[in-house]
Design a protein around this motif. Structure first.
Motif, PDB file in Angstrom:
ATOM      1  N   PRO A  95       5.423   6.724  -1.760  1.00 26.59           N
ATOM      2  CA  PRO A  95       6.005   7.678  -1.939  1.00 26.59           C
ATOM      3  C   PRO A  95       7.000   7.969  -3.412  1.00 26.59           C
ATOM      4  O   PRO A  95       6.389   7.161  -4.542  1.00 26.59           O
ATOM      5  N   ARG A  96       6.993   9.056  -3.536  1.00 26.60           N
ATOM      6  CA  ARG A  96       7.024   9.368  -4.526  1.00 26.60           C
ATOM      7  C   ARG A  96       8.750   9.330  -5.722  1.00 26.60           C
ATOM      8  O   ARG A  96       9.104   8.957  -6.471  1.00 26.60           O
ATOM      9  N   ARG A  97       9.999   9.537  -3.849  1.00 25.69           N
ATOM     10  CA  ARG A  97      11.424   9.172  -4.138  1.00 25.69           C
ATOM     11  C   ARG A  97      11.395   7.661  -4.597  1.00 25.69           C
ATOM     12  O   ARG A  97      10.803   7.223  -3.479  1.00 25.69           O
ATOM     13  N   PRO A  98      12.146   7.345  -5.914  1.00 31.73           N
ATOM     14  CA  PRO A  98      12.725   5.839  -5.953  1.00 31.73           C
ATOM     15  C   PRO A  98      13.067   5.526  -4.805  1.00 31.73           C
ATOM     16  O   PRO A  98      12.682   3.705  -4.053  1.00 31.73           O
ATOM     17  N   ALA A  99      14.151   6.146  -3.961  1.00 29.25           N
ATOM     18  CA  ALA A  99      15.168   5.309  -3.096  1.00 29.25           C
ATOM     19  C   ALA A  99      13.478   4.739  -1.717  1.00 29.25           C
ATOM     20  O   ALA A  99      13.830   4.048  -0.923  1.00 29.25           O
ATOM     21  N   ASP A 100      12.589   6.237  -1.284  1.00 27.68           N
ATOM     22  CA  ASP A 100      11.327   5.458  -0.274  1.00 27.68           C
ATOM     23  C   ASP A 100      10.784   4.220  -0.698  1.00 27.68           C
ATOM     24  O   ASP A 100      10.615   4.156  -0.528  1.00 27.68           O
ATOM     25  N   ARG A 101      10.371   4.314  -2.371  1.00 30.63           N
ATOM     26  CA  ARG A 101       9.827   3.390  -2.871  1.00 30.63           C
ATOM     27  C   ARG A 101      10.156   1.517  -2.532  1.00 30.63           C
ATOM     28  O   ARG A 101       9.805   0.708  -1.481  1.00 30.63           O
ATOM     29  N   MET A 102      11.552   1.730  -2.798  1.00 36.12           N
ATOM     30  CA  MET A 102      12.579   0.799  -3.163  1.00 36.12           C
ATOM     31  C   MET A 102      12.249   0.409  -1.102  1.00 36.12           C
ATOM     32  O   MET A 102      12.426  -0.211  -0.935  1.00 36.12           O
ATOM     33  N   ALA A 103      12.514   1.259  -0.396  1.00 36.04           N
ATOM     34  CA  ALA A 103      12.968   1.087   0.725  1.00 36.04           C
ATOM     35  C   ALA A 103      11.284   0.005   1.602  1.00 36.04           C
ATOM     36  O   ALA A 103      11.031  -0.423   2.874  1.00 36.04           O
ATOM     37  N   LEU A 104      10.248   0.933   1.088  1.00 37.84           N
ATOM     38  CA  LEU A 104       9.061   0.470   1.284  1.00 37.84           C
ATOM     39  C   LEU A 104       8.627  -0.712   0.614  1.00 37.84           C
ATOM     40  O   LEU A 104       7.872  -1.490   1.461  1.00 37.84           O
ATOM     41  N   MET A 105       9.032  -1.082  -0.182  1.00 41.25           N
ATOM     42  CA  MET A 105       9.180  -2.427  -1.188  1.00 41.25           C
ATOM     43  C   MET A 105       9.384  -3.695   0.150  1.00 41.25           C
ATOM     44  O   MET A 105       8.922  -4.536  -0.244  1.00 41.25           O
ATOM     45  N   GLY A 106      11.167  -3.029   0.479  1.00 41.33           N
ATOM     46  CA  GLY A 106      11.437  -4.086   0.941  1.00 41.33           C
ATOM     47  C   GLY A 106      11.046  -4.307   2.373  1.00 41.33           C
ATOM     48  O   GLY A 106      10.526  -5.350   2.323  1.00 41.33           O
ATOM     49  N   TRP A 107       9.707  -3.314   3.040  1.00 41.10           N
ATOM     50  CA  TRP A 107       9.562  -3.568   4.375  1.00 41.10           C
ATOM     51  C   TRP A 107       8.759  -4.308   3.720  1.00 41.10           C
ATOM     52  O   TRP A 107       8.027  -5.528   4.930  1.00 41.10           O
ATOM     53  N   ALA A 108       7.615  -4.270   3.063  1.00 43.65           N
ATOM     54  CA  ALA A 108       6.696  -5.146   2.428  1.00 43.65           C
ATOM     55  C   ALA A 108       6.694  -6.439   2.135  1.00 43.65           C
ATOM     56  O   ALA A 108       6.035  -7.210   2.332  1.00 43.65           O
ATOM     57  N   ALA A 109       7.449  -6.484   1.216  1.00 41.51           N
ATOM     58  CA  ALA A 109       8.263  -7.936   0.930  1.00 41.51           C
ATOM     59  C   ALA A 109       8.353  -8.897   2.579  1.00 41.51           C
ATOM     60  O   ALA A 109       8.026  -9.929   2.407  1.00 41.51           O
ATOM     61  N   GLU A 110       9.447  -8.233   3.542  1.00 46.30           N
ATOM     62  CA  GLU A 110      10.140  -8.656   4.829  1.00 46.30           C
ATOM     63  C   GLU A 110       8.505  -9.539   5.361  1.00 46.30           C
ATOM     64  O   GLU A 110       7.979 -10.179   5.984  1.00 46.30           O
ATOM     65  N   ARG A 111       7.424  -8.690   5.057  1.00 50.06           N
ATOM     66  CA  ARG A 111       5.792  -9.297   5.332  1.00 50.06           C
ATOM     67  C   ARG A 111       5.057  -9.765   4.396  1.00 50.06           C
ATOM     68  O   ARG A 111       4.184 -10.523   5.351  1.00 50.06           O
ATOM     69  N   ALA A 112       5.161  -9.823   3.750  1.00 52.15           N
ATOM     70  CA  ALA A 112       5.490 -11.034   2.627  1.00 52.15           C
ATOM     71  C   ALA A 112       5.752 -12.367   2.712  1.00 52.15           C
ATOM     72  O   ALA A 112       4.279 -13.129   2.471  1.00 52.15           O
ATOM     73  N   VAL A 113       6.406 -12.080   2.728  1.00 51.53           N
ATOM     74  CA  VAL A 113       7.411 -13.982   2.976  1.00 51.53           C
ATOM     75  C   VAL A 113       8.696 -13.550   3.984  1.00 51.53           C
ATOM     76  O   VAL A 113       9.516 -12.749   3.960  1.00 51.53           O
ATOM     77  N   ALA A 115      11.919 -14.972   5.586  1.00 56.37           N
ATOM     78  CA  ALA A 115      12.987 -15.220   4.725  1.00 56.37           C
ATOM     79  C   ALA A 115      13.623 -16.927   4.848  1.00 56.37           C
ATOM     80  O   ALA A 115      12.974 -17.934   5.875  1.00 56.37           O
ATOM     81  N   GLY A 116      13.412 -17.844   3.743  1.00 56.44           N
ATOM     82  CA  GLY A 116      13.528 -18.956   3.572  1.00 56.44           C
ATOM     83  C   GLY A 116      12.375 -19.418   3.169  1.00 56.44           C
ATOM     84  O   GLY A 116      11.939 -20.651   2.860  1.00 56.44           O
ATOM     85  N   GLU A 117      11.367 -18.568   3.625  1.00 54.85           N
ATOM     86  CA  GLU A 117       9.609 -19.293   3.168  1.00 54.85           C
ATOM     87  C   GLU A 117       9.363 -19.357   1.661  1.00 54.85           C
ATOM     88  O   GLU A 117       9.394 -18.581   0.878  1.00 54.85           O
ATOM     89  N   GLU A 118       8.747 -19.641   1.077  1.00 53.37           N
ATOM     90  CA  GLU A 118       8.154 -20.371  -0.121  1.00 53.37           C
ATOM     91  C   GLU A 118       6.422 -20.371   0.203  1.00 53.37           C
ATOM     92  O   GLU A 118       5.891 -20.569   0.718  1.00 53.37           O
ATOM     93  N   VAL A 119       5.850 -20.215  -0.113  1.00 52.22           N
ATOM     94  CA  VAL A 119       4.044 -19.699  -0.603  1.00 52.22           C
ATOM     95  C   VAL A 119       3.180 -19.734  -1.241  1.00 52.22           C
ATOM     96  O   VAL A 119       4.268 -18.941  -3.072  1.00 52.22           O
ATOM     97  N   ASP A 120       1.965 -19.713  -1.678  1.00 58.89           N
ATOM     98  CA  ASP A 120       1.786 -19.485  -3.273  1.00 58.89           C
ATOM     99  C   ASP A 120       1.355 -18.196  -3.070  1.00 58.89           C
ATOM    100  O   ASP A 120       0.927 -17.677  -2.321  1.00 58.89           O
ATOM    101  N   GLU A 121       0.488 -17.943  -4.430  1.00 59.28           N
ATOM    102  CA  GLU A 121       0.094 -16.365  -4.138  1.00 59.28           C
ATOM    103  C   GLU A 121      -1.105 -16.239  -4.038  1.00 59.28           C
ATOM    104  O   GLU A 121      -1.060 -15.199  -3.350  1.00 59.28           O
ATOM    105  N   PRO A 122      -2.113 -17.221  -3.485  1.00 62.30           N
ATOM    106  CA  PRO A 122      -3.004 -15.980  -2.737  1.00 62.30           C
ATOM    107  C   PRO A 122      -2.957 -15.821  -1.097  1.00 62.30           C
ATOM    108  O   PRO A 122      -3.259 -14.607  -0.345  1.00 62.30           O
ATOM    109  N   THR A 123      -1.884 -16.638  -0.023  1.00 59.50           N
ATOM    110  CA  THR A 123      -1.232 -16.469   0.572  1.00 59.50           C
ATOM    111  C   THR A 123      -0.480 -14.963   0.267  1.00 59.50           C
ATOM    112  O   THR A 123      -0.199 -13.760   1.284  1.00 59.50           O
ATOM    113  N   VAL A 124       0.909 -15.047  -0.581  1.00 58.68           N
ATOM    114  CA  VAL A 124       1.137 -13.386  -0.902  1.00 58.68           C
ATOM    115  C   VAL A 124       0.362 -13.045  -1.046  1.00 58.68           C
ATOM    116  O   VAL A 124       0.475 -11.386  -0.014  1.00 58.68           O
ATOM    117  N   THR A 125      -0.656 -12.725  -1.555  1.00 61.22           N
ATOM    118  CA  THR A 125      -1.618 -11.760  -2.012  1.00 61.22           C
ATOM    119  C   THR A 125      -2.480 -10.880  -0.230  1.00 61.22           C
ATOM    120  O   THR A 125      -2.883  -9.935  -0.403  1.00 61.22           O
TER     121      THR A 125
END
Length: 161
Positions: A95-113, A115-125
């Motif tokens: 997205p071009r709009r900052p608000a859309d980018r933030m919402a999309l990054m929040g979505w991606a963060a939920e898929r990467a880690v 809540a309460g989980e701790e993972v290493d860099e290769p797993t996040v990647t």
């Protein structure tokens, strides 16, 4: 509706053709379609224009109204929110709009880690690779934007609370 609606709209821009289309629609709905042979020559030309764009169909000299609109109007509603950028679980457009980018990054963060989980860099990647073509850049962007946190050594990632 055709892929390019301009010819259809051009035909409907003419008042006389639009009125003739309405008349043909009402007549056909009463199962008493217009007879092309009984129409004045100018109206026959108008019927030809309506037929070219798919608004009417002439069968055995009778004018039957067609409906190019319902299929278009019945289509699925437009996507909203991050659904505009995510298709089949992957980010397709950034997205071009900052608000859309933030919402999309929040979505991606939920898929990467989780809540309460701790993972290493290769797993996040690896998890981010499942949703975006450049997972390393996305990982760094998620940290920079505050969606993920790293430990002091940069080895363990957690989702920001």
């Amino acid at each position: 509706m055709p892929a390019d609606p301009r010819p259809l709209l051009a035909v409907l821009a003419d008042d006389a053709r639009r009125l003739l289309f309405a008349e043909a629609t009402v007549a056909a709905s009463r199962l008493a379609p217009l007879d092309v042979e009984r129409l004045p020559a100018v109206d026959r030309r108008r019927i030809d224009a309506l037929e070219r764009v798919g608004l009417v169909e002439v069968v055995d000299g009778l004018v039957w109204a067609r409906d190019p609109f319902t299929a278009t109007l019945d289509r699925a509603p437009s996507r909203e929110g991050i659904e505009r950028f995510v298709h089949d679980g992957r980010i397709r457009d950034w997205p071009r709009r900052p608000a859309d980018r933030m919402a999309l990054m929040g979505w991606a963060a939920e898929r990467a880690v989780a809540a309460g989980e701790e993972v290493d860099e290769p797993t996040v990647t690896a998890r981010l690779a499942a949703v975006w073509r450049d997972p390393a850049t996305l990982r760094r962007d998620l940290v920079d934007a505050g969606f993920l946190t790293r430990d002091a050594e940069g080895r363990a990632y957690r989702r920001a609370e």
